[in-house]
Design a protein around this motif. Structure first.
Motif, PDB file in Angstrom:
ATOM      1  N   GLN A 182       0.816  -1.210   0.000  1.00 33.73           N
ATOM      2  CA  GLN A 182       0.000   0.000   0.000  1.00 33.73           C
ATOM      3  C   GLN A 182       0.851   1.262   0.000  1.00 33.73           C
ATOM      4  OE1 GLN A 182      -2.503  -0.511   3.456  1.00 33.73           O
ATOM      5  NE2 GLN A 182      -4.085  -1.575   2.305  1.00 33.73           N
ATOM      6  N   ARG A 183       1.968   1.236   0.717  1.00 31.81           N
ATOM      7  CA  ARG A 183       2.764   2.447   0.891  1.00 31.81           C
ATOM      8  C   ARG A 183       3.836   2.625  -0.170  1.00 31.81           C
ATOM      9  NH1 ARG A 183       3.711   1.595   7.415  1.00 31.81           N
ATOM     10  NH2 ARG A 183       1.564   2.014   8.061  1.00 31.81           N
ATOM     11  N   SER A 184       4.093   1.592  -0.969  1.00 33.49           N
ATOM     12  CA  SER A 184       5.144   1.687  -1.971  1.00 33.49           C
ATOM     13  C   SER A 184       4.783   2.717  -3.035  1.00 33.49           C
ATOM     14  CB  SER A 184       5.384   0.324  -2.626  1.00 33.49           C
ATOM     15  OG  SER A 184       6.371   0.426  -3.629  1.00 33.49           O
ATOM     16  N   GLN A 185       5.799   3.415  -3.516  1.00 37.22           N
ATOM     17  CA  GLN A 185       5.604   4.422  -4.555  1.00 37.22           C
ATOM     18  C   GLN A 185       5.542   3.811  -5.953  1.00 37.22           C
ATOM     19  OE1 GLN A 185       5.057   7.603  -3.668  1.00 37.22           O
ATOM     20  NE2 GLN A 185       5.273   6.929  -1.543  1.00 37.22           N
ATOM     21  N   GLN A 186       5.856   2.537  -6.065  1.00 40.74           N
ATOM     22  CA  GLN A 186       5.859   1.872  -7.367  1.00 40.74           C
ATOM     23  C   GLN A 186       4.432   1.442  -7.743  1.00 40.74           C
ATOM     24  OE1 GLN A 186       8.653   2.044  -8.914  1.00 40.74           O
ATOM     25  NE2 GLN A 186       9.843   2.674  -7.121  1.00 40.74           N
ATOM     26  N   GLY A 187       4.232   1.249  -9.027  1.00 42.15           N
ATOM     27  CA  GLY A 187       2.928   0.800  -9.509  1.00 42.15           C
ATOM     28  C   GLY A 187       2.676  -0.659  -9.173  1.00 42.15           C
ATOM     29  N   SER A 188       1.407  -1.062  -9.251  1.00 40.86           N
ATOM     30  CA  SER A 188       1.037  -2.435  -8.908  1.00 40.86           C
ATOM     31  C   SER A 188       1.703  -3.448  -9.821  1.00 40.86           C
ATOM     32  CB  SER A 188      -0.486  -2.596  -8.970  1.00 40.86           C
ATOM     33  OG  SER A 188      -1.111  -1.764  -8.019  1.00 40.86           O
ATOM     34  N   ALA A 189       1.841  -3.109 -11.122  1.00 37.05           N
ATOM     35  CA  ALA A 189       2.468  -4.045 -12.056  1.00 37.05           C
ATOM     36  C   ALA A 189       3.934  -4.266 -11.705  1.00 37.05           C
ATOM     37  CB  ALA A 189       2.335  -3.510 -13.482  1.00 37.05           C
ATOM     38  N   VAL A 190       4.629  -3.193 -11.328  1.00 34.22           N
ATOM     39  CA  VAL A 190       6.036  -3.327 -10.954  1.00 34.22           C
ATOM     40  C   VAL A 190       6.172  -4.145  -9.674  1.00 34.22           C
ATOM     41  CG1 VAL A 190       8.098  -2.050 -10.257  1.00 34.22           C
ATOM     42  CG2 VAL A 190       6.620  -1.155 -12.070  1.00 34.22           C
ATOM     43  N   LEU A 191       5.329  -3.845  -8.696  1.00 32.12           N
ATOM     44  CA  LEU A 191       5.375  -4.593  -7.445  1.00 32.12           C
ATOM     45  C   LEU A 191       5.083  -6.068  -7.673  1.00 32.12           C
ATOM     46  CD1 LEU A 191       3.545  -2.134  -5.016  1.00 32.12           C
ATOM     47  CD2 LEU A 191       5.978  -2.629  -5.109  1.00 32.12           C
ATOM     48  N   ALA A 192       4.079  -6.355  -8.509  1.00 36.36           N
ATOM     49  CA  ALA A 192       3.718  -7.745  -8.784  1.00 36.36           C
ATOM     50  C   ALA A 192       4.886  -8.496  -9.427  1.00 36.36           C
ATOM     51  CB  ALA A 192       2.489  -7.797  -9.686  1.00 36.36           C
ATOM     52  N   ARG A 193       5.622  -7.817 -10.295  1.00 36.66           N
ATOM     53  CA  ARG A 193       6.761  -8.477 -10.956  1.00 36.66           C
ATOM     54  C   ARG A 193       7.850  -8.831  -9.951  1.00 36.66           C
ATOM     55  NH1 ARG A 193       7.536  -4.902 -14.419  1.00 36.66           N
ATOM     56  NH2 ARG A 193       9.405  -3.841 -13.653  1.00 36.66           N
ATOM     57  N   TYR A 194       8.137  -7.927  -9.056  1.00 33.59           N
ATOM     58  CA  TYR A 194       9.167  -8.214  -8.056  1.00 33.59           C
ATOM     59  C   TYR A 194       8.691  -9.262  -7.047  1.00 33.59           C
ATOM     60  CZ  TYR A 194      12.251  -4.509  -9.654  1.00 33.59           C
ATOM     61  OH  TYR A 194      13.117  -3.753 -10.399  1.00 33.59           O
ATOM     62  N   VAL A 195       7.437  -9.176  -6.638  1.00 31.85           N
ATOM     63  CA  VAL A 195       6.902 -10.181  -5.712  1.00 31.85           C
ATOM     64  C   VAL A 195       6.943 -11.563  -6.349  1.00 31.85           C
ATOM     65  CG1 VAL A 195       4.810 -10.959  -4.539  1.00 31.85           C
ATOM     66  CG2 VAL A 195       5.478  -8.569  -4.397  1.00 31.85           C
ATOM     67  N   LEU A 196       6.626 -11.635  -7.636  1.00 28.68           N
ATOM     68  CA  LEU A 196       6.686 -12.916  -8.338  1.00 28.68           C
ATOM     69  C   LEU A 196       8.113 -13.462  -8.359  1.00 28.68           C
ATOM     70  CD1 LEU A 196       5.284 -15.089 -10.039  1.00 28.68           C
ATOM     71  CD2 LEU A 196       5.734 -13.676 -12.069  1.00 28.68           C
ATOM     72  N   GLY A 197       9.080 -12.589  -8.575  1.00 29.39           N
ATOM     73  CA  GLY A 197      10.476 -13.034  -8.561  1.00 29.39           C
ATOM     74  C   GLY A 197      10.893 -13.555  -7.209  1.00 29.39           C
ATOM     75  N   TRP A 198      10.519 -12.826  -6.135  1.00 27.47           N
ATOM     76  CA  TRP A 198      10.837 -13.299  -4.781  1.00 27.47           C
ATOM     77  C   TRP A 198      10.135 -14.626  -4.484  1.00 27.47           C
ATOM     78  CZ3 TRP A 198       9.970  -7.612  -3.494  1.00 27.47           C
ATOM     79  CH2 TRP A 198      11.196  -6.951  -3.369  1.00 27.47           C
ATOM     80  N   ALA A 199       8.883 -14.743  -4.955  1.00 30.95           N
ATOM     81  CA  ALA A 199       8.125 -15.967  -4.693  1.00 30.95           C
ATOM     82  C   ALA A 199       8.757 -17.167  -5.382  1.00 30.95           C
ATOM     83  CB  ALA A 199       6.677 -15.792  -5.157  1.00 30.95           C
ATOM     84  N   ILE A 200       9.202 -16.987  -6.625  1.00 27.06           N
ATOM     85  CA  ILE A 200       9.825 -18.094  -7.360  1.00 27.06           C
ATOM     86  C   ILE A 200      11.119 -18.528  -6.657  1.00 27.06           C
ATOM     87  CG2 ILE A 200      10.964 -18.735  -9.506  1.00 27.06           C
ATOM     88  CD1 ILE A 200       8.929 -16.989 -10.976  1.00 27.06           C
ATOM     89  N   GLY A 201      11.947 -17.566  -6.298  1.00 26.66           N
ATOM     90  CA  GLY A 201      13.185 -17.908  -5.595  1.00 26.66           C
ATOM     91  C   GLY A 201      12.918 -18.573  -4.260  1.00 26.66           C
ATOM     92  N   GLY A 202      11.936 -18.063  -3.522  1.00 26.23           N
ATOM     93  CA  GLY A 202      11.596 -18.654  -2.229  1.00 26.23           C
ATOM     94  C   GLY A 202      11.055 -20.060  -2.358  1.00 26.23           C
ATOM     95  N   LEU A 203      10.236 -20.287  -3.377  1.00 25.50           N
ATOM     96  CA  LEU A 203       9.673 -21.616  -3.574  1.00 25.50           C
ATOM     97  C   LEU A 203      10.754 -22.631  -3.954  1.00 25.50           C
ATOM     98  CD1 LEU A 203       6.329 -20.794  -5.435  1.00 25.50           C
ATOM     99  CD2 LEU A 203       6.596 -21.666  -3.108  1.00 25.50           C
ATOM    100  N   LEU A 204      11.722 -22.213  -4.741  1.00 25.35           N
ATOM    101  CA  LEU A 204      12.815 -23.127  -5.095  1.00 25.35           C
ATOM    102  C   LEU A 204      13.618 -23.521  -3.844  1.00 25.35           C
ATOM    103  CD1 LEU A 204      14.083 -21.509  -8.422  1.00 25.35           C
ATOM    104  CD2 LEU A 204      12.856 -23.667  -8.157  1.00 25.35           C
ATOM    105  N   CYS A 205      13.918 -22.543  -3.009  1.00 25.00           N
ATOM    106  CA  CYS A 205      14.642 -22.848  -1.767  1.00 25.00           C
ATOM    107  C   CYS A 205      13.790 -23.716  -0.842  1.00 25.00           C
ATOM    108  CB  CYS A 205      15.025 -21.554  -1.064  1.00 25.00           C
ATOM    109  SG  CYS A 205      16.256 -20.557  -1.945  1.00 25.00           S
ATOM    110  N   ALA A 206      12.484 -23.425  -0.784  1.00 18.35           N
ATOM    111  CA  ALA A 206      11.597 -24.222   0.061  1.00 18.35           C
ATOM    112  C   ALA A 206      11.519 -25.659  -0.435  1.00 18.35           C
ATOM    113  CB  ALA A 206      10.201 -23.592   0.081  1.00 18.35           C
ATOM    114  N   ALA A 207      11.486 -25.837  -1.753  1.00 14.64           N
ATOM    115  CA  ALA A 207      11.441 -27.188  -2.305  1.00 14.64           C
ATOM    116  C   ALA A 207      12.690 -27.973  -1.921  1.00 14.64           C
ATOM    117  CB  ALA A 207      11.297 -27.126  -3.827  1.00 14.64           C
ATOM    118  N   ALA A 208      13.844 -27.309  -1.925  1.00 13.87           N
ATOM    119  CA  ALA A 208      15.092 -27.985  -1.530  1.00 13.87           C
ATOM    120  C   ALA A 208      15.038 -28.397  -0.065  1.00 13.87           C
ATOM    121  CB  ALA A 208      16.273 -27.059  -1.788  1.00 13.87           C
ATOM    122  N   VAL A 209      14.528 -27.511   0.796  1.00 12.93           N
ATOM    123  CA  VAL A 209      14.435 -27.819   2.226  1.00 12.93           C
ATOM    124  C   VAL A 209      13.482 -28.987   2.455  1.00 12.93           C
ATOM    125  CG1 VAL A 209      13.672 -26.944   4.464  1.00 12.93           C
ATOM    126  CG2 VAL A 209      15.048 -25.497   2.957  1.00 12.93           C
TER     127      VAL A 209
END
Length: 430
Positions: free
Chosen positions: A330-357
Motif C-alpha cells: 500500500q505504501r510503496s511508490q511503485q505501480g502495482s504491475a512493478v510490485l507484482a513483478r518483483y513479488v513474483l520473482g521473490w516468490a519463485i526464488g523462495g519456492l525453489l529454496c523451500a522445495a530444496a528444504v
C-alpha cells in the motif's frame, strides 16, 4: 507530552483515519471478508468447516494475546492458562445450566471470558510487578504451575479424562451440526474483535501504547502504571478465555493438555508471523498457520519443523509479519504491475529454496527413521527410498545434487531480484 508518546505507536493503531478512497478500500475489503466468512459453510466440506472453526478460534486468541504483547509491550509466555481456564469454565457452565434459562447455549462462552478475566486479575497483579524478560518468565512460571496442578485437581479439571459436556438446543437451533457451531463461533469472534478494536480507540487503549513505548514517562505524568498493566492483562486474558470457551463448545470436551506450554508458544508464533504492529495481523497469522497445520500435518511428521522454519524466515526477512507485506504494498511508490513483478520473482526464488528444504527434510526423516535403519546391512549400500513418486538412494551423491541445485538457483534468483529492487529505489530516491 502524552500525545507525543502515544503517537509514536501509530503504526499499530492508526490515530488518524484515512479519508475518501483511502478509507473506503479497507472497509470494502473487510466487508468482503465478512461476507466470505458467512458463506463458508455453503462452499466447503464438513471437514473444512471444522478447520475454519479452529482458524476463527485461533484468530481471536492471537488478537487477544496481541493486546498484551503487541500493543502493551508485555510478552506473555503463558497465555494458554487463560485459554484453558476459559474452556473449563464454559464446560462447567454447560453442565450446570444445561444451555437453558437466562444464559442459553449461545451465551455460555461468556463464562469463559469471566474465568479468563478472574485468573488474569490474579496472575496479572503478580506478573506486572516486573517488566521485560522478568514479566515473561513470571507468566511462564504461573502457567506451568497451573499445568502441574491441573492433573491433581480432578474435581475441576477431570484428571486424565478431562471434562465433557453437550451442546443443548436453544433459540430453535439444535447446535448439532457443524455449521451451527461455525456460525456461533463466527458471531462471537466478530463481536469480540469489534470490542477489542473499540478498546484500542479508548483512552485506556491509547494508554496501552504508552505502556509499551515509555512506562517511566507515564509514571512521571501521574498514571498508575501497575493498575493500567493489570487492566490490560485482564482484558487480554478475558478474550483469551472467550476463545477457550468457543473451543470447549466446539469439542464438547477439554483436558489439562490445554495448559501445555506448546499452546502458549503457538499463539506467540502466530501473532508474530501475522504481524503485531497491525490490529488484524495476529488474526491473519493465526488463521494461516492453523490452516497450514491442518493441511500439512496429515502429509508429514515434520510439520512442526516446517512451522518453526516459517517463523525463522518471517522474522529474518519480514520482521513486520505477513500484514507488513500488505502495508508495504500500500505504501510503496511503485505501480502495482512493478510490485507484482518483483513479488513474483521473490516468490519463485523462495519456492525453489523451500522445495530444496522439503526434499532434504523428508528424505532425512525417512532415512533416519527406525524402520529404515532396521533394513541396513553392514557393508551394503543403503536401499532406495520412495519419495515424491520416485526412488532415491540416500548414499548417492546425485541424490543430494538436486536440493543443492535448487538452493543455488533459488538463492541467485532472490539475490538478483533484491538487487534490482534496491537499484530501482535508489534511482527513485535520486
Amino acid at each position: 507530552m502524552m500525545n507525543e508518546s502515544t503517537n509514536k505507536a501509530l503504526p499499530a493503531v492508526p490515530l488518524a483515519q484515512p479519508t475518501g478512497a483511502g478509507a473506503l478500500a479497507p472497509r470494502l475489503l473487510l466487508l468482503a471478508i465478512v461476507l466470505l466468512l458467512v458463506a463458508v459453510p455453503g462452499l466447503l466440506s464438513q471437514a473444512l468447516v471444522n478447520a475454519a472453526i479452529q482458524m476463527l478460534i485461533a484468530a481471536l486468541f492471537a488478537t487477544a494475546f496481541n493486546v498484551l504483547a503487541g500493543q502493551g509491550g508485555m510478552l506473555s509466555f503463558g497465555h494458554a492458562a487463560y485459554f484453558g481456564i476459559g474452556a473449563f469454565a464454559t464446560l462447567h457452565a454447560m453442565n450446570a445450566l444445561g444451555g437453558a434459562g437466562l444464559l442459553p447455549t449461545p451465551l455460555l462462552p461468556v463464562f469463559g471470558g469471566l474465568g479468563g478475566c478472574a485468573l488474569g486479575l490474579v496472575a496479572g497483579w503478580f506478573s506486572t510487578q516486573r517488566s521485560g524478560v522478568y514479566f515473561s518468565m513470571i507468566t511462564l512460571a504461573l502457567a506451568e504451575l497451573l499445568h502441574a496442578l491441573a492433573p491433581h485437581l480432578t474435581g475441576v479439571f477431570g484428571g486424565e479424562a478431562g471434562v465433557s459436556s453437550m451442546r443443548m438446543p436453544a433459540w430453535g437451533v439444535s447446535f448439532g451440526e457443524p455449521f451451527h457451531v461455525y456460525y456461533l463461533t463466527l458471531a462471537w469472534v466478530l463481536a469480540s474483535l469489534c470490542i477489542l478494536y473499540f478498546f484500542t480507540r479508548t483512552p485506556l487503549g491509547r494508554l496501552t501504547l504508552g505502556l509499551r513505548e515509555n512506562a517511566h514517562r507515564l509514571k512521571f505524568l501521574g498514571y498508575n502504571v501497575h493498575s493500567a498493566r493489570v487492566m490490560v492483562f485482564m482484558i487480554s486474558a478475558c478474550f483469551s478465555g472467550v476463545a477457550g470457551g468457543l473451543l470447549a463448545m466446539n469439542n464438547e470436551a477439554a483436558n489439562y493438555v490445554l495448559f501445555d506450554v506448546r499452546l502458549s508458544s503457538e499463539v506467540v508464533l502466530n501473532a508474530y508471523i501475522g504481524g503485531t504492529g497491525v490490529f488484524f495481523g495476529p488474526a491473519l497469522g493465526a488463521a494461516v498457520m492453523t490452516f497450514f497445520g491442518y493441511a500439512v500435518s496429515d502429509l508429514t511428521r515434520s510439520w512442526l519443523l516446517y512451522q518453526g522454519l516459517i517463523f525463522v524466515v518471517v522474522m529474518m526477512f519480514m520482521p513486520n509479519g505477513l500484514s507488513g507485506v500488505v502495508l508495504w504494498w500500500q505504501r510503496s511508490q511503485q505501480g502495482s504491475a512493478v510490485l507484482a513483478r518483483y513479488v513474483l520473482g521473490w516468490a519463485i526464488g523462495g519456492l525453489l529454496c523451500a522445495a530444496a528444504v522439503v526434499f532434504a527434510v523428508e528424505l532425512l526423516q525417512r532415512a533416519l527413521g527406525a524402520d529404515y535403519q532396521s533394513l541396513l546391512v553392514a557393508g551394503q549400500p543403503w536401499p532406495a527410498i520412495d519419495l515424491f513418486g520416485r526412488a532415491w538412494l540416500p548414499g548417492a551423491l546425485s541424490t543430494w545434487l538436486l536440493p543443492l541445485a535448487l538452493v543455488i538457483v533459488g538463492g541467485v534468483a532472490l539475490r538478483r531480484v533484491s538487487r534490482a529492487w534496491d537499484e530501482l529505489n535508489d534511482k527513485e530516491g535520486a
